[in-house]
Design an enzyme around this catalytic site. Sequence first.
Site, PDB file in Angstrom:
ATOM      1  N   ARG A  57       0.829  -1.206   0.000  1.00 62.28           N
ATOM      2  CA  ARG A  57       0.000   0.000   0.000  1.00 62.28           C
ATOM      3  C   ARG A  57       0.863   1.255   0.000  1.00 62.28           C
ATOM      4  O   ARG A  57       0.429   2.328  -0.443  1.00 62.28           O
ATOM      5  CB  ARG A  57      -0.946  -0.006   1.213  1.00 62.28           C
ATOM      6  CG  ARG A  57      -1.867   1.219   1.264  1.00 62.28           C
ATOM      7  CD  ARG A  57      -3.053   0.991   2.178  1.00 62.28           C
ATOM      8  NE  ARG A  57      -2.666   0.743   3.547  1.00 62.28           N
ATOM      9  CZ  ARG A  57      -2.351   1.705   4.432  1.00 62.28           C
ATOM     10  NH1 ARG A  57      -2.351   2.972   4.065  1.00 62.28           N
ATOM     11  NH2 ARG A  57      -2.037   1.381   5.674  1.00 62.28           N
ATOM     12  N   TYR A 111     -14.137  16.063 -16.356  1.00 61.61           N
ATOM     13  CA  TYR A 111     -14.564  14.671 -16.312  1.00 61.61           C
ATOM     14  C   TYR A 111     -15.612  14.502 -15.206  1.00 61.61           C
ATOM     15  O   TYR A 111     -15.566  15.172 -14.170  1.00 61.61           O
ATOM     16  CB  TYR A 111     -13.355  13.775 -16.064  1.00 61.61           C
ATOM     17  CG  TYR A 111     -13.704  12.325 -15.850  1.00 61.61           C
ATOM     18  CD1 TYR A 111     -14.283  11.577 -16.865  1.00 61.61           C
ATOM     19  CD2 TYR A 111     -13.481  11.713 -14.629  1.00 61.61           C
ATOM     20  CE1 TYR A 111     -14.624  10.244 -16.668  1.00 61.61           C
ATOM     21  CE2 TYR A 111     -13.806  10.380 -14.422  1.00 61.61           C
ATOM     22  CZ  TYR A 111     -14.383   9.656 -15.445  1.00 61.61           C
ATOM     23  OH  TYR A 111     -14.718   8.361 -15.239  1.00 61.61           O
ATOM     24  N   ASP A 178      -5.182  18.473 -15.221  1.00 62.17           N
ATOM     25  CA  ASP A 178      -5.461  17.137 -15.738  1.00 62.17           C
ATOM     26  C   ASP A 178      -4.995  17.107 -17.195  1.00 62.17           C
ATOM     27  O   ASP A 178      -5.552  17.789 -18.051  1.00 62.17           O
ATOM     28  CB  ASP A 178      -6.954  16.831 -15.639  1.00 62.17           C
ATOM     29  CG  ASP A 178      -7.297  15.411 -16.070  1.00 62.17           C
ATOM     30  OD1 ASP A 178      -6.555  14.828 -16.881  1.00 62.17           O
ATOM     31  OD2 ASP A 178      -8.319  14.879 -15.599  1.00 62.17           O
ATOM     32  N   LYS A 203      -5.340   5.340 -19.577  1.00 68.09           N
ATOM     33  CA  LYS A 203      -5.575   5.751 -20.955  1.00 68.09           C
ATOM     34  C   LYS A 203      -4.285   5.637 -21.791  1.00 68.09           C
ATOM     35  O   LYS A 203      -3.713   4.569 -21.909  1.00 68.09           O
ATOM     36  CB  LYS A 203      -6.140   7.166 -20.965  1.00 68.09           C
ATOM     37  CG  LYS A 203      -7.276   7.431 -19.962  1.00 68.09           C
ATOM     38  CD  LYS A 203      -8.468   6.517 -20.111  1.00 68.09           C
ATOM     39  CE  LYS A 203      -9.711   6.993 -19.382  1.00 68.09           C
ATOM     40  NZ  LYS A 203      -9.698   6.919 -17.934  1.00 68.09           N
TER      41      LYS A 203
END
Length: 387
Positions: A57, A111, A178, A203
Site C-alpha cells: 500500500r 470529467y 489534468d 488511458k
Amino acid sequence: MEKHASMTRLLHPHVAPQAGGAPLVTPIHQTSTYELPRTDEAARIAAAVAPTGYYTRYGSPNAREAEAMLADLDGAEAALLVGSGMAAVSAALLSTVAADPGEILAQKSHYTGTLTLLQEMLPAFGRQVRLVPQEELAAAAGRQTRVVYVETPSNPTMTLTDLRAVRAAAPDAIIIADNTFATPYNTRPLDFGVDLVVQSATKYLNGHSDVTAGVVTGSAALIAKAWETARVLGPVCHPFEAWLLARGLKTFPLRMARHNANGLAVARFLAGHPAVRAVHHPGLPSHPQHDLAVRQMRGHGGMLAFTVADADAAVRVLRATKLCRNAVSLGGPETLITHPASLVFAHQSAEELAASGVDATMLRLSVGLEEPEDIVADLAAALSTVD
C-alpha cells in the site's frame, strides 16, 4: 537446517539461489509485504515517504519503476502512482486544500468524477469551490484563490485552457492540471508553470486497455503530501498493474505519434461530411482555439467529439459502427465511440451537462491505431444512416 512440520515448510519455502544473469525486465513483485531487517533500519524504512520494500500500500518496486518513467516524461522531480485517474485527482486536490480555507477555482468542463468531487464532496467538507466557464478561468482568479484546477483539453468538448495565462493570473496559487487527453507527448504542463499534473494512466500512458491506474507528478515536496493522502485513503496501484503500465510506457512515443496522425485524419474527414454539424478537435484550423493549440501542444491527440442533427441520429450512428467499439474509456489501440450525455456523464444533471458543453447530439471518439482509412470507412458507413 531446522526441521519443521509440513504446513510450516509450505509457509517458509527454501528456494536455492539460481545461477545465471539478472532479468532484463523487472520481475513482478507480487507480494503484499516485505520482511524487514532486525535492526534500527526497519524503523527508518517504516517512517520514510513512499518506501519501496515495506508494504505494498506504500509502494512497490514495480510502482517505483513506473513512477521514474512517468516523472521523466513530465519533466517532474517526482511521481506518485495510484490505482486510478480519479485516485490521482483526489490525492492531488485533497493534499493541497486540506489545511487552507481559501478558494478552489476550477472550470465547469471536467470529467464526470472530477465534477462530483468539486461540486459535492469538497463543499461538503467545508471547502469553497467556484466553477467558471473554461474560457474565463484566468480572468476569474483573484487574491482569495489558493488552488486552481484545470483540464486541457477538456472532456469531451476538446476546449483548451491557456496554462501560461492561468499561471500569470494566479501567481501564488497551486495549479493542478489534468493532462490525460493531451499526455506529456503533446503537452508538458509543468513547462507552463503548473505545479501538479494528474493523469489517468489507464488511458494513453498504458495504451492497451488492460490497466486501471493514475499518476500525479510535480515537485518532490508536493508529491510527498499527495503520497501521505494516498497512504491514508489507500488507492493502491498493485504490482501487476504497475508492471503492465511500465511495459506500455516503453512504446508510448510510438503510439502517440500514430494517435496524433490518425486523430487528425479522422477529424478532417468528419469536418467535410454533410451529416456532421460540428467537429471538436484542436488540430483543425476551424477550432476556435487552434492558435493556442499550436502554441501549447506538440500534437493534438486522438480524441475528438462531433455532433449530428439530433439525438436520434447520434444513436443511429453509434449503433451502426462496427470497427469503432462502444466503450467509455480511451487511449487504447482500438477506436472507441461513445455517447457522452448518456454514458460518460450519466451522473450529472441536465444543467451540469449544458455547462460542460455536452448535449445528446454529441458523440466522442478515441481514435485508435488502426489504418486511418478503415476508421473513416466505418464512420462513413455509419453516417450514411443519417444522410
